[in-house]
Design an enzyme around this catalytic site. Structure first.
Site, PDB file in Angstrom:
ATOM      1  N   HIS A 121       0.836  -1.206   0.000  1.00  0.00           N
ATOM      2  CA  HIS A 121       0.000   0.000   0.000  1.00  0.00           C
ATOM      3  C   HIS A 121       0.869   1.252   0.000  1.00  0.00           C
ATOM      4  O   HIS A 121       2.049   1.211   0.325  1.00  0.00           O
ATOM      5  CB  HIS A 121      -0.922   0.031   1.235  1.00  0.00           C
ATOM      6  CG  HIS A 121      -0.160   0.178   2.525  1.00  0.00           C
ATOM      7  ND1 HIS A 121       0.523  -0.865   3.096  1.00  0.00           N
ATOM      8  CD2 HIS A 121       0.034   1.242   3.332  1.00  0.00           C
ATOM      9  CE1 HIS A 121       1.104  -0.458   4.204  1.00  0.00           C
ATOM     10  NE2 HIS A 121       0.838   0.830   4.375  1.00  0.00           N
ATOM     11  N   ASP A 124       0.587   4.993   1.937  1.00  0.00           N
ATOM     12  CA  ASP A 124      -0.152   5.445   3.116  1.00  0.00           C
ATOM     13  C   ASP A 124      -1.295   6.403   2.768  1.00  0.00           C
ATOM     14  O   ASP A 124      -1.107   7.382   2.034  1.00  0.00           O
ATOM     15  CB  ASP A 124       0.802   6.147   4.110  1.00  0.00           C
ATOM     16  CG  ASP A 124       1.700   5.156   4.837  1.00  0.00           C
ATOM     17  OD1 ASP A 124       1.303   3.986   4.986  1.00  0.00           O
ATOM     18  OD2 ASP A 124       2.796   5.559   5.272  1.00  0.00           O
ATOM     19  N   HIS A 183       4.673   0.200   0.167  1.00  0.00           N
ATOM     20  CA  HIS A 183       5.453  -0.559   1.141  1.00  0.00           C
ATOM     21  C   HIS A 183       4.613  -1.679   1.729  1.00  0.00           C
ATOM     22  O   HIS A 183       3.381  -1.726   1.563  1.00  0.00           O
ATOM     23  CB  HIS A 183       6.049   0.349   2.218  1.00  0.00           C
ATOM     24  CG  HIS A 183       5.033   1.169   2.951  1.00  0.00           C
ATOM     25  ND1 HIS A 183       4.477   2.313   2.420  1.00  0.00           N
ATOM     26  CD2 HIS A 183       4.457   1.003   4.171  1.00  0.00           C
ATOM     27  CE1 HIS A 183       3.621   2.816   3.282  1.00  0.00           C
ATOM     28  NE2 HIS A 183       3.577   2.043   4.349  1.00  0.00           N
ATOM     29  N   ARG A 239       5.307   6.669  13.531  1.00  0.00           N
ATOM     30  CA  ARG A 239       5.300   7.277  12.204  1.00  0.00           C
ATOM     31  C   ARG A 239       4.803   8.719  12.270  1.00  0.00           C
ATOM     32  O   ARG A 239       3.751   8.980  12.851  1.00  0.00           O
ATOM     33  CB  ARG A 239       4.374   6.466  11.294  1.00  0.00           C
ATOM     34  CG  ARG A 239       4.436   6.879   9.839  1.00  0.00           C
ATOM     35  CD  ARG A 239       3.501   6.039   8.993  1.00  0.00           C
ATOM     36  NE  ARG A 239       2.187   6.655   8.884  1.00  0.00           N
ATOM     37  CZ  ARG A 239       1.084   6.011   8.467  1.00  0.00           C
ATOM     38  NH1 ARG A 239       1.133   4.733   8.157  1.00  0.00           N
ATOM     39  NH2 ARG A 239      -0.063   6.643   8.377  1.00  0.00           N
TER      40      ARG A 239
HETATM   41 FE   LIG Z   1       1.938   2.093   5.752  1.00  0.00          FE
END
Ligand SMILES: [Fe+2]
Length: 327
Positions: free
Chosen positions: A105, A107, A261, A276
């Site tokens: 995917h 983000d 990723h 993150r």
């Molecule tokens: Fe992700």
């Protein structure tokens, strides 16, 4: 060593490629909110060129310093639905949150102006496994045979955070499924993006797909699934990826507009905790000049803290966010 000067000392960084298609390790820098503009510019240039860059030994970073460094690349944004780790911008990517992101995917593509960059910091790593893979969506496009590039250029796809989590994760516990529905898809987003996005900073054409895609616009059922798989397969080819084995204190930054990723779920019950921070992006534009559109809800609602990812209302004609690298 340096003579009397008030300017922050410029760190001499080195950039070493770790994959043929993407990925580089940057050394000689201590990340934080106080980096000089020249160093930030070097990091940003390496990030745009290599798509994902890795730093070892950044154990000194805490939530605040992680966010402060992020501000040197742009404006931090909150996840549209998932609460942050610290009441600010830092999102927990934890093994106890419902598993790993073991689907390819990009983000937050279920909103129009999804993040430009994600900055991921390893806090707890498992004794084995738990690697992350990245794929280069620009080389995936470039390496398509011409008839497929022409076809991709003409397509749009609907992305949503309301997908069948249980079907994708057959091993998920009922409480994980319930949590996914209550939190991750508490607001159901539908956004239509071009399948080929023109990168706002490099001008490269990139394939904009990944597991938030619900369907190819104008197609249904097997036609939509087959066409999606045809292009997605080119993204995921091993030669088009790089794989990173995490150590505590590692930081990875990726250009979320030019990569997908995948978090490998192979460390059994061992803890894995990452944090993150995501940096605001702008609304994608296709090769025909048409921008992405939010289909539902009518606008991106405010998260509990700060501004939401995708809140950027910058239209396609606006200049790319070159970041606040000067401060
Ligand atoms: Fe992700």
């Amino acid at each position: 060593m340096s003579t009397a000067t008030t300017a922050p000392e410029v760190q001499k960084i080195t950039v070493r490629k770790v994959g043929g298609r993407l990925g580089a390790v940057i050394s000689g820098v201590r990340l934080g909110g106080d980096l000089p503009a020249e160093t930030v510019a070097e990091i940003r240039a390496a990030l745009l060129a290599h798509k994902v860059v890795f730093f070892r030994g950044q154990d000194h970073l805490d939530e605040e310093a992680h966010e402060a460094f992020g501000r040197l690349l742009g404006t931090p944004v909150a996840h549209p639905t998932v609460p942050s780790a610290d009441g600010r911008y830092s999102l927990p990517i934890d093994s106890d949150f419902g598993g790993r992101a073991n689907q390819w995917h990009t983000d937050v593509t279920f909103v129009p102006a999804y993040p430009a960059f994600s900055i991921l910091r390893a806090v707890v790593v498992p004794p084995y496994g738990g690697n992350t893979l990245w794929a280069n969506t620009a080389t995936a496009y470039e390496s398509l045979p011409e008839p497929l590039r022409v076809l991709a250029d003409s397509l749009r796809a609907v992305h949503s955070n309301d997908y069948d989590y249980a079907a994708l994760r057959p091993g998920a516990l009922p409480e994980q499924i319930a949590r996914f529905r209550e939190i991750f898809s508490s607001t159901k987003f539908l956004t239509e993006h071009p399948v080929v996005r023109v990168h706002p900073e490099t001008g490269e054409r990139t394939l904009l797909l990944g597991n938030f895609v619900q369907r190819i616009s104008g197609l249904t059922g097997a036609d939509s699934r087959d066409l999606f798989s045809l292009f997605q397969r080119h993204v995921e080819r091993p030669e088009n990826t790089v794989r990173w084995q995490w150590q505590v204190g590692d930081v990875a930054i990726w250009d979320n507009r030019a990569t997908q990723h995948y978090g490998v779920d192979d460390s059994d019950e061992h803890d894995r905790k990452l944090r993150r921070v995501t940096i605001d992006g702008d609304v994608p534009v296709g090769v025909d000049g048409h921008s992405s559109t939010l289909l539902a809800p009518e606008s991106v609602p405010d998260p509990a803290f700060g501004i939401p990812s995708g809140a950027s209302t910058a239209d396609a004609a606006a200049p790319p966010a070159t970041g606040a690298a000067g401060e």
